[in-house]
Design an enzyme around this catalytic site. Structure first.
Site, PDB file in Angstrom:
ATOM      1  CG  ASP A 412      -1.908  -1.092   1.258  1.00 48.03           C
ATOM      2  OD1 ASP A 412      -2.189  -1.645   0.181  1.00 48.03           O
ATOM      3  OD2 ASP A 412      -2.411  -1.407   2.353  1.00 48.03           O
ATOM      4  CG  MET A 413       0.984   6.027  -1.251  1.00 51.31           C
ATOM      5  SD  MET A 413      -0.079   7.368  -1.825  1.00 51.31           S
ATOM      6  CE  MET A 413      -1.131   7.593  -0.391  1.00 51.31           C
TER       7      MET A 413
END
Length: 564
Positions: A412-413
């Protein structure tokens, strides 16, 4: 008194020390404005002390969570300036509470389908009658009796037909032998008579099959006719119900008309028409945010900021923490709020800003086959819809002359840590196989809000995407994919627990959901804006990665320290 004063709430505390927001809240990713936090605290106190209505939120007498029962709800507060220039706020709840749309202190729905004079109740009663009719018809025991009788008749006929066909095969073989013998021993009229007799036997056998079919066609037809009469009646009732339901639904869509800051009104039907899902989802327009904005516009109040929080026990599938602020949902609210915010100055979408722009992607290891990097929190793993900068594009720039790079997995970012990219097709094929067969071992470090009492454990909660609020994920025992996480406590300090986490499967948001869900650890990760509370960063780091080198097959283990 102005009509809207009934719902306009003045702050109990002094607010002179607070600076007003320069733009309205971007509702899908935000840090609540201090005045919204104050308004939410006052609303929560009202929920604890009010006695006008009763609803089981799953709270004890001491206003603590009880997991035994109850239904939590989303509430919202809207900071507004009145037409006279006074600051205050409106309050709203999503859906219904205590089976009601209208409760003191809360703004009314955009359209009250529960009103006595509303067409909804009368037309819904017609649909309810049809529901009962369908239920009664489908429960008729004659249906199953006829279906069983039809199946038995078809089975009996098939068996008798097969027997007759077998008899015909045997008869044909016997007649063939008789014909050969007759032709070798008889001549003239005697031969003709013998052959005619054999031909008649053949016709007789075919007639047996013919009349058998006619007999059973009649038997089967009578049962099939009776069964069809019943199923047709059910189908007609269902079709009538569907027609009335669609008509009522479309009528409701037209009644829900939402204002925006320019004073323009649009119906649900018009709002959703240009989207990829033109039929509005169930409950669209009943969330707190649209109620609040519509009421403010309708009565001349200026919206300044907004926040929504969860009150009570979490739903079985979703992750909702008591008193925690959450963004508006995407499936139901995004199209509506996009319309309603037109004409307002709104904070820019933080997710369209490149949070990793000024952060370094460290290369941990590289050779001819692979490159291992340490992705910082805030940098995308692969290019997004509006942001091209990512771990992938940076590796691509570092190695412009290779066959790859090939993406093997993602973070995930908001998650930091180790990523491996294959630089050749051969390496990609080998590593892909290892990921698929779970030959790759991963270890994460996470910090959760709360004290984890046990030293270690395993979480098994199947997961799937939330169709109404992507990218959020749900725990779903019916349709979810298996998801398993093993965890160990590293340390507990200041009411927070640091954990090692080992995902045995790789579902989207698996570790975040397994920590936050009430059937998991029931403790969201620090900084988890989707399942907990927003902070400077998400406290999740892919610390260790082990796999076999795609060429040498040597077992490799890489580590990267986290910064929390």
């Amino acid at each position: 008194m102005h009509q809207s004063d009934e719902f306009f709430t003045r702050f109990n505390a002094t607010i002179d020390q607070f600076e007003l927001p320069s733009a309205f809240t971007f509702p899908f990713y935000y840090q609540p404005h201090p005045l919204c936090v104050l308004a939410a605290n006052e609303l929560q106190q009202h929920l604890v002390t009010q006695s006008d209505w009763q609803h089981d939120f799953g709270l004890t007498d001491k206003h603590e969570l009880s997991v035994d029962s109850g239904t939590g709800k989303m509430f919202g507060v809207l900071l507004v300036r009145s037409p006279q220039g006074e600051l205050g706020y409106f309050s709203a709840f999503s859906g219904k509470i205590a089976e009601q749309n209208l409760l003191p202190h809360f703004v009314p729905p955009v359209f009250d389908m529960l009103a006595e004079e509303c067409f909804f109740q009368q037309e819904l009663e017609c649909i309810t009658v049809l529901n009962s009719k369908v239920k009664t018809l489908t429960a008729n025991p004659l249906l199953s009796e006829l279906a069983a009788q039809l199946a038995q008749h078809q089975s009996d006929y098939n068996q008798l037909e097969q027997q007759q066909r077998q008899a015909m095969i045997e008869g044909r073989a016997a007649r063939k032998e008789q014909r050969i013998q007759a032709e070798s021993t008889l001549t003239g009229d005697a031969l003709t008579l013998a052959l005619d007799g054999l031909a008649k036997l053949s016709v007789a056998e075919k007639n047996v099959l013919k009349y058998l079919k006619l007999e059973w066609d009649e038997k089967i037809g009578l049962v099939q006719s009776a069964l069809t009469a019943l199923t047709t009646e059910i189908a007609l009732a269902k079709q009538e119900r569907k027609t009335l339901s669609n008509a009522l639904q479309n009528k409701l869509f037209e009644q829900y008309r939402f204002l925006n800051a320019r004073g323009e009104a649009k119906s649900l039907k018009d709002i959703f028409a240009p989207t990829t899902h033109p039929v509005p989802p169930a409950g669209a327009g009943e969330c707190a945010a649209p109620k609040l904005l519509h009421y403010a516009y309708k009565h001349g109040f200026t919206p300044l900021a907004m926040a929504e929080f969860w009150w009570g026990v979490s739903p079985k599938s979703e992750v909702r923490q008591h008193k925690t602020f959450y963004p508006s949902c995407h499936g139901k609210c995004n199209p509506i709020l996009n319309h309603m915010l037109e004409g307002l100055t709104v904070d820019p979408n933080p997710l369209e800003r490149n949070w990793g722009e000024d952060k370094t992607l460290d290369v941990i290891y590289q050779d001819d086959a692979i490159v291992v990097v340490n992705k910082p929190s805030g940098l995308l793993s692969v290019p997004g819809k509006t942001i091209n900068d990512s771990a992938y594009t940076r590796v691509q720039a570092l190695f412009p002359d290779v066959e790859g790079p090939f993406v093997l997995h993602r973070l995930d970012m908001a998650t930091s840590g180790l990523l491996v990219f294959a630089l050749t097709r051969r390496a990609n094929k080998s590593l892909q196989k290892q990921f698929i067969t779970r030959g790759v071992e991963k270890r994460y470090i996470a910090m959760v809000e709360g004290v984890v009492e046990q030293p270690q454990g395993e979480i098994n909660l199947p997961m799937r995407g939330d169709p109404d609020d992507r990218p959020r994920q749900l725990v779903c025992f019916e349709h979810g994919k298996p998801a398993t996480t093993y965890w160990q406590v590293i340390q507990v300090e200041a009411g927070r627990s640091k954990l090692h986490m080992y995902p045995k499967t790789g579902r989207t948001h698996q570790l975040r959901v397994h920590c936050a869900h009430h059937l998991g650890l029931n403790m969201p990760m620090i900084g988890d804006s989707l399942y907990g509370e927003k902070d400077a960063r998400l406290h999740l780091h892919a610390e260790q990665l082990s796999f076999d080198h795609p060429y040498t097959h040597e077992r490799l283990t890489f580590s990267a320290e986290c910064d929390f």
